[in-house]
Design an enzyme around this catalytic site. Structure first.
Site, PDB file in Angstrom:
ATOM      1  N   PHE A 155      20.915 -12.413  -5.562  1.00  0.00           N
ATOM      2  CA  PHE A 155      19.780 -13.549  -4.926  1.00  0.00           C
ATOM      3  C   PHE A 155      20.193 -13.744  -3.774  1.00  0.00           C
ATOM      4  CE2 PHE A 155      24.023 -15.383  -5.676  1.00  0.00           C
ATOM      5  CZ  PHE A 155      24.272 -16.037  -4.614  1.00  0.00           C
ATOM      6  N   ILE A 156      19.083 -14.711  -3.354  1.00  0.00           N
ATOM      7  CA  ILE A 156      18.718 -15.221  -2.064  1.00  0.00           C
ATOM      8  C   ILE A 156      18.614 -16.612  -2.143  1.00  0.00           C
ATOM      9  CG2 ILE A 156      17.331 -15.073   0.155  1.00  0.00           C
ATOM     10  CD1 ILE A 156      16.305 -12.526  -0.721  1.00  0.00           C
ATOM     11  N   PRO A 309      30.025 -17.545  -4.841  1.00  0.00           N
ATOM     12  CA  PRO A 309      28.780 -18.311  -5.302  1.00  0.00           C
ATOM     13  C   PRO A 309      29.331 -18.762  -6.744  1.00  0.00           C
ATOM     14  CG  PRO A 309      28.586 -16.189  -5.481  1.00  0.00           C
ATOM     15  CD  PRO A 309      29.922 -16.307  -4.665  1.00  0.00           C
ATOM     16  N   GLY A 310      28.491 -19.921  -6.994  1.00  0.00           N
ATOM     17  CA  GLY A 310      28.405 -20.413  -8.517  1.00  0.00           C
ATOM     18  C   GLY A 310      27.344 -19.618  -9.073  1.00  0.00           C
ATOM     19  N   HIS A 333      35.176 -13.735  -7.116  1.00  0.00           N
ATOM     20  CA  HIS A 333      33.941 -13.404  -6.520  1.00  0.00           C
ATOM     21  C   HIS A 333      32.888 -14.403  -6.943  1.00  0.00           C
ATOM     22  CE1 HIS A 333      32.703 -11.612 -10.046  1.00  0.00           C
ATOM     23  NE2 HIS A 333      32.037 -10.771  -9.518  1.00  0.00           N
TER      24      HIS A 333
END
Length: 405
Positions: A155-156, A309-310, A333
């Site tokens: 993702f971004i 990240p979630g 992670h």
């Protein structure tokens, strides 16, 4: 508190399924594990071995445990802007600019080299491959892959800092640019090649394994040396792939600001963190040199910055490692899947996804139902389980999310 759930398995996860337990026990039973395997708080069942496993091996490496997305990881840029600075700007416009600049989804690559930094990175990777004898004949389009996202959980994101990890909320905290990706098709080809070689050798040596993906390469062999050379190149490619995409993200973000007649008072990029979470490196642990494989885990050595990240629609974290030796200097992670992709598509609907993503600019469509936050473990619980592994510096919330198919 972590607990030993087998002779050589230390578990940090409060949510743990039976398959993950079995996989951890199987890999910990290999004769070259030292001192133990560590299950991170986000551990969940994977192919051959569990994702979220940290595996220290003496004189051997398991290519399938490193994984097929060699060097997959995160990059984040903290900016000098706050949410108030961009509150009136159109996030859908920014999303469109990002999607037009960074190729998304498997098989979508760059058609031109628009940026000088792209050419410089390709040149450096070409030189490294030539110097180390890395065979890239299987991936004639690897150059076009540099600076492309991929699909799945890659993702971004544009994020707002909403806290500092100490209970001090910052409703208008820093804006961060976040990105998750790896070594793309070329890394996959390198991984698959060496996984097959390891399996072939273990069959030749009559080595009995609990799963074919536990096949390993032994130090001192030509096959081991070739894998390490090509693995390190793929890890470098993944690192530069993220850096390339982030450079483009920073550029289009700046252009978006300019087109909205906003001129930052200072340089937009304040700092950058780029970290792997699928890789191996040689380190010393408990008095021995080991190959430390992090299959879905970040380096949490004392003072080392990392990104956790979630899932899309939930919080993410900027962290510093605490150097926990029993945790093998590692940390989770991400959130870790609670349901497989097929199960998530059975359980959840497009309306469920829309409800979970209220207030976030994102790509709508049934293609992303399997990425719904409810398909993942609760990130708050993951971070609570990781309290002995990292300290939280910043808590982030997404404002914009871009994914490939």
């Amino acid at each position: 508190m972590p607990e030993m759930i087998a002779e050589k398995v230390l578990n940090f996860a409060s949510i743990l399924d039976d398959t993950t337990r079995v996989q951890a026990h199987e890999i910990s039973s290999l004769p070259f594990i030292h001192p133990h395997v560590a299950l991170m708080p986000d551990a969940h069942a994977g192919k051959g071995s569990a994702v979220g496993t940290v595996i220290p091996t003496v004189d051997a490496v398991i290519p399938a445990a490193v994984g097929v997305d060699i060097g997959c990881g995160m990059i984040g840029v903290q900016t000098s802007l706050t949410k108030d600075d961009i509150a009136e700007f159109d996030l859908a416009d920014l999303r469109g600019r990002v999607e037009a600049t960074i190729p998304l989804s498997p098989g979508n690559y760059n058609k031109t080299l628009r940026y000088a930094h792209t050419r410089a990175r390709i040149d450096a990777l070409e030189e490294a491959a030539s110097a180390k004898g890395v065979d890239l004949s299987h991936s004639p389009k690897w150059r076009e892959q540099l600076g492309s996202l991929g699909g799945g959980n890659h993702f971004i994101e544009l994020c707002e800092q909403i806290g500092d990890g100490q209970g001090r909320g910052e409703a208008t905290g820093s804006i961060w640019l976040f990105l998750h990706s790896g070594s793309r098709g070329v890394g996959n080809k390198i991984a698959q090649k060496h996984i097959r070689i390891a399996q072939k050798l273990c069959r030749r040596w009559h080595i009995t394994l609990a799963h074919p993906d536990l096949a390993y390469l032994a130090s001192g062999t030509d096959e081991f040396g070739a894998y390490i050379r090509e693995l390190r190149w793929a890890q470098a490619f993944a690192y530069e792939n993220r850096a390339e995409m982030m450079d483009r993200f920073v550029t289009v973000f700046g252009e978006w600001l300019t087109d909205n007649a906003f001129r930052p008072r200072e340089q937009v990029e304040v700092r950058r963190i780029n970290c792997h979470h699928n890789y191996t490196e040689k380190v010393e642990i408990a008095g021995k040199k080991v190959w430390l494989t992090r299959k879905g885990a970040i380096d949490a050595s004392a003072g080392t910055y990392g990104l956790i990240p979630g899932s899309m629609g939930t919080k993410s974290y900027v962290v510093r490692g605490l150097g926990n030796e029993s945790g093998l200097f590692s940390a989770p992670h991400g959130a870790g899947r609670a349901y497989s992709r097929s199960k998530a598509r059975q359980l959840f609907t497009l309306d469920d996804l829309a409800e979970a993503m209220v207030g976030i600019e994102y790509r709508h469509g049934a293609e992303w139902i399997d990425e719904i936050p409810a398909a993942y473990k609760p990130i708050d619980q993951i971070m609570e389980d990781a309290r002995d592994l990292v300290e939280v510096e910043a808590v982030l919330r997404q404002l914009l999310n871009v994914k490939g198919v």
